[in-house]
Enzyme design. Structure first.
Site: not given
Ligand SMILES: *Cc1c(COP(=O)(O)O)cnc(C)c1O
Length: 765
Positions: A435, A533, A660, A709
């Protein structure tokens, strides 16, 4: 390699027999061995060895190898040989061991001297340069790069021919215990150790004593400097003792200190082996310039450039051509061979090798010539030796972007993957989370790499990312954590597997499947075990089970939950989550829901709660060498280097302001450097005015005034620097951890905040 082993000779090795023990000995030969079916180019008399890798089992590739023409196999499992009537199968207990036996046998049959090169820094360069020096008068073979030792050492030994005088073989430090095995196999005549640096590297890997042994049975060893390891003095030549002498050898070369040091080691090794001083001095003036790594980056006209101007020999060329094939998939392949000039025979041999890989186009480019082939949308392999001219061609091909770049070291990533693979049970599957652009490393490239490595599953946050992966040819199953109803359709069309976290979401997803007339779509049920969550409530397990059992549109591929505090500081909270998940699993198992994968652990979960790994783990940031587990931090290798170059240098005087809002006022005369990285790159404003900084020439340079920036000003008053010098933002000197602490955040936020305009370069060492 031309081994010319008869079947009869091969059958003499321990544990080896024909799979079908009834057949009489065949009058055939084995000339080559190969372990990766993708690398097969000339199958005639080549034996495919089915090895068990970290991720893959070679036995699964027998069909593929057979289709590519292989008719000789070495296996250690039960195979339906009836399917391959015209092939010969050998069997053995342990295929890797047989490969070692074969290599040892081959080594003993030939009289060439073996030179082992080990150490933690500069091995490859020393190996290449020693090769260059020795091969002026001898027939020398050397190990190709990027081979791990268990596999690389035997394969290198098998390259030895009758006429070979010396074989120079690089040996990587890996696990404790392996070293001895490798050295038994090699029984080197000479051992060269380039460095013991950092010293604790050896200690923490428990290799100290093992290392000592490497020098006991050799004729002579070469060490860079005196050290406290208690090596048997009479067997050792110390490079630094002859430093003065080398100084005169190296007078005419303008190499940087680290290169000089490697040249000195190579020279001492040649001396130790018995070459004449004059010959060595002469050879030192013509050492090839080596690019010690393979770089992949975006090129002009949507091409992808593999810059492999590492060395020119044919072996390395065939290795690079296969690498290009892996990366290219279905894309067009172009090979550019760049040289100042070349000997006709060598050109013919190179051309033959290139043609055997059947690229879509290739060109030899000599000094002063231009690129004539179209590289649009292709994967371009740039080969040649590293000269100014090659460099020009490499620059012409590069897409010109921002000078600030992020390097992603795939060799380190491979190391880390292997670490995690070996920390979990054999049967536990490995899902890699990609991700947020694979934690900033680049979604597509990293995913393709992971698929190639053989991981089991990928995970993304939203379905767009999944769709992108499918478009780049990813065929692995993909878990999507957060699918909104708007994207259900594309999720189904692209075979993405959603995480389902509520009854309403499940209901809508099922409706979409009914509408699209689909059945048995894989889903993953997510439970909330304490993080609060997304997720079903742990009290709803039986209701969830009833619901999915009544719906043939979906089938539950996995059930999972996520830990809120896997760092292990407060174990009691996590233990409650672990227990809650175990209860959920129990309920599923007792309700006949078919075979389901259960998974709970992320990186830190694997480090601290590995007993809760169930059927799969979800690895994220650990792949990039990051964990909050202090005891494991140094077992992982850093993957990212974020760097830029100085745009301008200025002198300012007392009372001058910088940036700045005049936030910095000089209280003395100073020299400042302006660097092209700003908050739009992810170098955030909290780092202003000395709260953070960068490293130039390995010295810390604090920020002055506000971060802009696109630019930042840093203090270089005490340094001797010039415009164009490179600047490290994250790398050897400034770790992601320390950067995160100056930004008052966590490594995750830094990585995912490095913006898209920062050019990504992929390195394979
Ligand atoms: C991001 C995520 C992981 C991986 O987590 P790390 O700490 O980066 O290893 C595993 N499971 C879920 C549901 C996540 O959102």
């Amino acid at each position: 390699m031309i081994l010319a082993y008869s079947h009869n000779q091969f059958l003499q090795l321990a544990d080896v027999s024909y799979y079908d023990s009834n057949i009489p000995i065949i009058d055939g030969v084995i000339d080559q061995v190969i372990y990766d079916s993708r690398l097969i180019t000339s199958p005639q008399n080549t034996m495919f060895i089915c090895l068990n890798g970290d991720f893959r089992d070679g036995h699964d590739y027998i069909n593929d190898a057979y289709e590519k023409g292989i008719r000789l196999f070495l296996v250690s499992k039960i195979i339906d040989i009836e399917k391959y009537k015209d092939a010969v199968f050998f069997k053995t207990e342990d295929t890797l061991k047989t490969l070692h036996d074969l290599a040892k046998n081959h080594r003993e049959k030939n009289n060439s001297k073996i030179i082992a090169v080990c150490g933690s820094l500069g091995k490859t360069m020393v190996k290449e340069w020693l090769y260059s020096i020795l091969s002026t008068e001898n027939n020398v073979v050397r190990s190709p790069k990027s081979y791990n030792s268990q596999l690389g050492v035997p394969l290198s030994l098998l390259q030895i021919k009758k006429a070979t005088d010396f074989a120079i073989i690089e040996v990587g430090i890996s696990k404790s215990g392996e070293m001895q095995k490798i050295f038994n196999l090699l029984s080197p005549d000479y051992t060269i150790c380039t460095s013991f640096y950092p010293e604790d590297d050896l200690l923490r890997k428990g290799l100290n004593d093992e290392f000592l042994k490497l020098f006991y049975n050799v004729k002579k060893g070469v060490l860079y400097s005196e050290c406290s390891h208690g090596f048997p003095d009479e067997k050792i030549d110390i490079v630094t003792r002859n430093e003065k002498e080398f100084a005169s050898f190296l007078k005419n070369t303008n190499k940087e200190p680290i290169l000089k040091r490697n040249a000195m080691i190579a020279a001492q090794a040649a001396l130790t082996i018995g070459l004449e001083k004059e010959k060595i001095a002469e050879a030192l003036t013509t050492l090839p310039n080596l690019a010690m790594r393979l770089e992949t980056y975006d090129g002009i006209n949507s091409s992808l450039i593999i810059n492999d101007t590492y060395n020119l020999d044919l072996n390395a060329l065939s290795h690079s051509l296969s690498y290009q094939k892996f990366i290219a998939g279905k894309r067009k392949r172009v090979v550019l061979f760049v040289a100042e000039s070349i000997d006709v025979d060598l050109q013919t041999a190179i051309e033959k090798e290139i043609k055997s890989a059947s690229p879509d186009a290739y060109q030899f480019i000599f000094e002063g010539e231009n690129i004539d082939v179209d590289v649009t949308n292709s994967v371009v392999l740039l080969k040649g030796s590293r000269t100014e001219f090659t460099n020009q061609i490499a620059q012409t091909l590069k897409q010109h972007t921002h000078t600030t770049s992020l390097e992603i070291n795939f060799s380190a990533l491979k190391h880390n993957l292997s670490f995690f693979r070996n920390s979990i049970n054999n049967k536990t599957k490995l899902l890699c989370m990609v991700k947020a652009q694979s934690y900033g490393s680049g979604l597509e490239k990293t995913a393709v790499f992971l698929q190639d490595q053989g991981v089991d599953y990928l995970g993304v946050a939203c379905s767009d990312e999944g769709v992108e992966l499918r478009k780049s040819g990813i065929t692995l199953p993909i878990l999507v954590l957060n699918v909104e109803p708007e994207s259900f359709r594309s999720c189904i069309l692209h075979k993405l597997e959603p995480a389902i976290y509520s009854f309403s979401q499940l209901d809508l997803f099922i409706r979409e499947l009914i509408y699209m007339k689909r059945g048995s779509h894989p889903i993953h049920i997510k439970f909330d075990t304490g993080m609060h969550r997304l997720g079903f409530d742990s009290n709803d397990v039986s209701k969830v089970i009833q619901m999915v059992q009544a719906q043939p549109e979906v089938y539950v591929k996995s059930v999972f939950s996520h830990l809120a505090d896997a760092s292990g500081v407060d174990k009691s909270f996590t233990n409650q989550q672990v227990q809650a998940f175990a209860n959920i699993k129990k309920e599923f198992l007792s309700s006949q829901t078919g075979s389901i994968l259960f998974h709970l652990l992320n990186t830190d979960g694997i480090m601290n709660f590995s007993e809760a790994q169930h059927d799969m783990v979800r690895l994220g940031i650990g792949m990039y060498g990051i964990t909050s587990s202090k005891k494991n931090q140094n077992k992982l290798e850093p993957v990212f280097t974020w760097q830029t170059k100085i745009s301008q240098i200025k002198k300012i005087k007392k009372g001058d302001v910088v940036g700045y809002s005049k936030e910095f006022v000089a209280d003395k005369q100073m020299t400042i450097a302006i660097i092209p990285v700003g908050y739009a790159d992810g170098f955030r404003r909290v780092l202003k005015n000395g709260a953070g900084g960068v490293f130039i020439n390995s010295k810390f340079c604090k920020t002055l005034g506000n971060i802009c920036m696109d630019m930042t000003m840093v203090d270089v008053s005490d340094l001797n620097v010039k415009e164009g010098d490179s600047v490290e933002i994250i790398g050897k000197n400034q770790s992601i951890y320390s950067m995160a602490s100056s930004m008052n955040t966590i490594p995750y936020e830094i990585l995912t905040g490095i913006s898209k305009r920062v050019h990504r370069i992929y390195i394979d060492e």
